[in-house]
Design a protein around this motif. Structure first.
Motif, PDB file in Angstrom:
ATOM      1  N   THR A   1       0.846  -1.189   0.000  1.00 38.46           N
ATOM      2  CA  THR A   1       0.000   0.000   0.000  1.00 38.46           C
ATOM      3  C   THR A   1       0.883   1.242   0.000  1.00 38.46           C
ATOM      4  OG1 THR A   1      -0.091   0.108   2.411  1.00 38.46           O
ATOM      5  CG2 THR A   1      -1.787  -1.213   1.315  1.00 38.46           C
TER       6      THR A   1
ATOM      7  N   ASN B   1      -3.793   3.110   0.558  1.00 36.49           N
ATOM      8  CA  ASN B   1      -4.368   2.770  -0.737  1.00 36.49           C
ATOM      9  C   ASN B   1      -3.549   1.639  -1.343  1.00 36.49           C
ATOM     10  OD1 ASN B   1      -6.200   4.953  -0.560  1.00 36.49           O
ATOM     11  ND2 ASN B   1      -4.608   6.345  -1.283  1.00 36.49           N
TER      12      ASN B   1
ATOM     13  N   SER C   1      -9.701   4.496  -3.958  1.00 39.18           N
ATOM     14  CA  SER C   1      -8.367   3.936  -3.735  1.00 39.18           C
ATOM     15  C   SER C   1      -7.694   3.578  -5.050  1.00 39.18           C
ATOM     16  CB  SER C   1      -8.472   2.694  -2.850  1.00 39.18           C
ATOM     17  OG  SER C   1      -7.249   1.998  -2.801  1.00 39.18           O
TER      18      SER C   1
ATOM     19  N   LYS D   1     -11.335   3.374  -0.640  1.00 41.86           N
ATOM     20  CA  LYS D   1     -10.266   3.284   0.349  1.00 41.86           C
ATOM     21  C   LYS D   1     -10.717   2.565   1.625  1.00 41.86           C
ATOM     22  CE  LYS D   1      -8.322   7.818  -0.924  1.00 41.86           C
ATOM     23  NZ  LYS D   1      -8.086   9.196  -0.432  1.00 41.86           N
TER      24      LYS D   1
END
Length: 810
Positions: free
Chosen positions: A32, A37, A203, A229
């Protein structure tokens, strides 16, 4: 003795396999960014070894590595600092390593760039980090899609788009694997308001312009796949402008089991609607609130909830209109005085619950239950008194309106209501193995639609109504109906992605099949699909892909109804054969990364339902059947034209036509001719778009964003419902929007809990271009020269305007 020797050989063979297996270990995890995200297609590998993989759409990876060795483990994603660590694993060990990459910080601290990734199928990842600073009159995420090759829209106020010659109804949209629906009665872009997707909550986003896999549903043209997200810490954003505002807040509990992601938006287009030719009191008001919540019930079970409420209200009291049209040699002026008003309301609800079961990194299962509700009303009574004058050259050199070529009065009436409810239950599974990935799913859907249509128009002059009758008052146009539908659909898919990588290339082959049954027309459709990507070892910067398949789009509701409200229950699913091939080439210029992409496509279309397009209103003609085709080529170049920022330009060429079965035209001499192929309403030959970012080299706090779109004219229809009337074209669509931004606070600074504050000045429609979205076919019934005819009066889109915007992140 020979039997004993053979047994020992077999035993040694198995012992060797077991020992070999014990000399390997596994590293697993999720990659991430700093805001949690997921990073799709990040590169994961071991330094100086031909061992590597990429993260999937959830950011997950799994990598088998040698045991009992010191390994340099690497994770790379463009625009982020490379993650590097030395590891040593025991035989058979499974090491969980979740990676959070930090944004790359050089002399340009806040410049954000896109990841340049290898393509795995026709889905293309899109980064939207700079969307909040884009000059954008609609405020919708779809604005960035319109700069992609093959994507066309005829209005800057609309979130609807056409992909490679398809209609606005041919595009799939998913948010967290939940299919998103639009209101059905919308007639103009002014009524649309906010689209479902909240840009602040996103996201990741992927888009396919055709040739998509079997896991995606039953539409003919495109897929937009969005994930929201799951924040790991408290944060949010705030924006306010002359066109509305938004607030977004996200966060998680201390133990990270619970996450919340909520956004509220308000939009009003009253300011920019004041630039239209039709003057009056406009009261557009669009509000949206949605929330995405997740909770880890256990280490292997997660509960997700997505809820949304939106209300789009559009009220107007038109007063007058003055429109000049025609040519330089012969110009006309159309003047109207109005009485009456229009009151429209579109109210939608969505609730979805998902259970995600993932006992290990190989297997996952997702159950989704969702319900969508739409209440729609369009009501108006508008009296128009109008005249058209021929503009002649006056003594002062200016145009004078002296000769009247037609007058008339019309009364337009509508009382249209629609209620739609859609409930669905969806099961999706994925299994990752050494041979690839297997996915399958099944979906049950129930639909309830109650539609009441009441529209009519009366044209009158000198006490006569047209069409004229000496016995009754005849209406020029009448459409009245009441329809109800209650039906079910069942659909499913099965697909497998083979990893055929060898010494000469990295190859992925996806084979799949999709099927659907609809109870309304008792039709079953079967859709086989294939997708192939190859990256040669000798040319690792080149990826070639090919996709083909048979795609069906069963009718929903609008396709069944003709302009007069009659239903055609025997309509079958529209069908398209896709063949798409192209290549992505990564290269460096001026020491910076770039990618050149191109795709050539051909779609053979059968069982088409012709339609007429007026603004964004699709009026289907189910009394006709047609065949057709769409073919073209797309180009895109994107990369760091300015160091540290990504820009791109796209160029598309398209030809799409259709041939209505058994149609003919009786000429004035009573001979019969067969028209053959017509241009479809989305037949835009050329489309060019540009998205460009720049900044002051001495001070990156000052940035500029430029959007430029040019599209050749679209076909438009005559005043009648005969397809033979489609012999005209709109003028080209030309638009330039530019925004200038100044950072008051920006990352990595942080003051009073605020990470960034930007103030922007936007100039919308910089060149003040007159773009036509549709034509009003005005019928004149009395004039100085005795003319009784139809005139095509253009409806122009918004003119130049300015917008001031403030945005903040915390």
């Amino acid at each position: 003795m020979n039997q004993i020797r053979s047994g020992l050989n077999i035993l040694c063979f198995f012992v060797t396999i077991i020992c070999s297996a014990q000399q390997t270990a596994t590293i697993r995890g999720i990659v991430t960014d700093e805001e949690s995200n997921v990073l799709f297609s990040a590169s994961v590998g071991i330094e100086n070894m031909s061992i590597g993989t990429v993260t999937n759409e959830t950011g997950a990876y799994s990598l088998k590595v040698p045991a009992n060795e010191d390994l340099v483990f690497l994770v790379y994603f463009l625009g982020y600092e490379t993650y590097r660590i030395t590891l040593r694993l025991q035989p058979g060990e499974i090491r969980i390593r979740n990676i959070q990459l930090k944004q790359e910080v050089k002399e340009l601290e806040d410049v954000e760039v896109f990841g340049i990734k290898d393509r795995e199928n026709t889905l293309v990842p899109i980064d939207i980090k700079s969307l909040d600073q884009l000059p954008n009159p609609s405020g919708n995420i779809e604005s960035i899609l319109k700069t992609l090759p093959g994507v066309v829209s005829g209005s800057e106020l609309s979130s609807q788009y056409s992909v490679r010659g398809g209609s606005y109804d041919e595009n799939l949209i998913y948010v967290n694997d939940i299919e998103i629906y639009r209101p059905l009665l919308v007639q103009s872009a002014q009524q649309e308001g906010l689209s479902f997707i909240n840009p602040s909550m996103i996201s990741s986003i992927q888009f396919s312009a055709g040739g998509f896999d079997a896991e995606y549903g039953d539409k003919l043209s495109s897929v937009l796949d969005i994930q929201y997200k799951k924040p790991s810490e408290l944060g949010g954003s705030l924006s306010a402008s002359l066109l509305g505002g938004s607030v977004h807040v996200g966060g998680s509990s201390k133990n990270k089991k619970f996450t919340h992601n909520t956004g509220v938006r308000y939009k009003t287009t009253k300011y920019i609607l004041s630039t239209l030719d039709t003057r009056g009191d406009y009261k557009p008001s669009f509000t949206d609130i949605q929330s995405f919540l997740t909770y880890d019930l256990s280490k292997t079970l997660e509960l997700d909830v997505l809820i949304n409420y939106a209300t789009n209200k559009f009220n107007r009291v038109p007063e007058n209109r003055s429109t000049n049209f025609g040519t330089l040699s012969q110009g006309f002026n159309f003047t109207v005085f109005y009485e009456g008003q229009e009151i429209d309301k579109f109210e939608t609800y969505l609730g979805a619950l998902s259970l995600n079961y993932h006992p290990n990194d190989k297997f996952s299962m997702k159950f989704i239950a969702s319900a969508f509700r739409s209440n729609e009303e369009i009501t108006y009574d508008i009296l128009k008194q109008y005249w058209i004058n021929l503009a002649t050259q006056g003594s002062s050199g200016k145009k004078d309106s002296l000769i009247n070529v037609g007058i008339g009065t019309s009364l337009d009436h509508a009382r249209n209501t629609l209620e739609a409810s859609i409930c669905s239950f969806d099961l999706k599974t994925s299994y990752y193995s050494g041979a690839g990935v297997t996915r399958w799913g099944i979906k049950l859907q129930q639909e309830f639609i109650d539609d009441k249509l009441s529209e009519w128009q009366m044209i009158d002059s000198a006490g006569h109504s047209l069409p004229y009758s000496d016995e009754t008052i005849e209406l020029n146009y009448v459409s009245k109906s009441a329809n109800s539908l209650n039906n079910s659909r069942i659909s499913g898919y099965l697909q497998h992605t083979f990893n055929l990588s060898g010494q000469r290339s990295v190859t992925r082959l996806t084979l799949g099949v999709r099927a659907q049954y609809w109870t309304y027309n008792k039709e079953t459709t079967i859709s086989p699909r294939l997708n192939l990507t190859i990256t040669p070892d000798k040319a690792p910067n080149l990826t070639w892909h090919f996709a083909t398949g048979l795609y069906y789009q069963p009718p929903f509701y609008k396709e069944l109804r003709d302009p007069y409200g009659n239903l055609y229950p025997d309509i079958k699913a529209q069908r398209a054969f896709h063949a798409v091939t192209g290549a992505d080439y990564k290269f460096r210029a001026w020491g910076r990364p770039f990618v050149f992409t191109t795709e050539v496509y051909y779609k053979y279309l059968t069982r088409l339902i012709p339609y007429k397009l007026d603004d964004v209103r699709l009026q289907y003609l189910p009394m006709y059947k047609a065949k057709g085709y769409a073919t073209g080529i797309d180009f895109k170049v994107y990369g760091e034209f300015v160091p540290g920022t990504e820009s791109w330009f796209s160029l598309s060429f398209l030809s799409t036509k259709e041939d209505i079965y058994n149609d003919y035209v009786v000429n004035t001499d009573n001979t019969v001719s067969y028209p053959g192929y017509y241009s479809r309403p989305t037949d835009q030959w050329i489309n060019f778009s540009l998205f460009f970012q720049d900044y002051l080299p001495s001070n990156p706090n000052y940035k500029v964003h430029l959007l430029l779109i040019y599209g050749s004219g679209l076909p438009y229809s005559g005043p009648l419902y005969s397809r033979s009337a489609d012999v005209y074209r709109l003028g080209p669509y030309r638009r330039v929007d530019i925004g200038f931004s100044r950072a008051i606070i920006r990352k990595p600074e942080k003051k009073y809990g605020v990470e960034s504050i930007w103030i922007s000045l936007e100039i919308l429609n910089l060149l003040d271009a007159l773009n036509t979205v549709s034509y009003d076919w005005v019928r004149t019934v009395e004039s100085d020269i005795g003319l009784n005819a139809y005139f095509a009066v253009p409806n122009y889109l918004t003119r130049r305007s300015f917008n001031l915007k403030l945005s903040a992140g915390f």
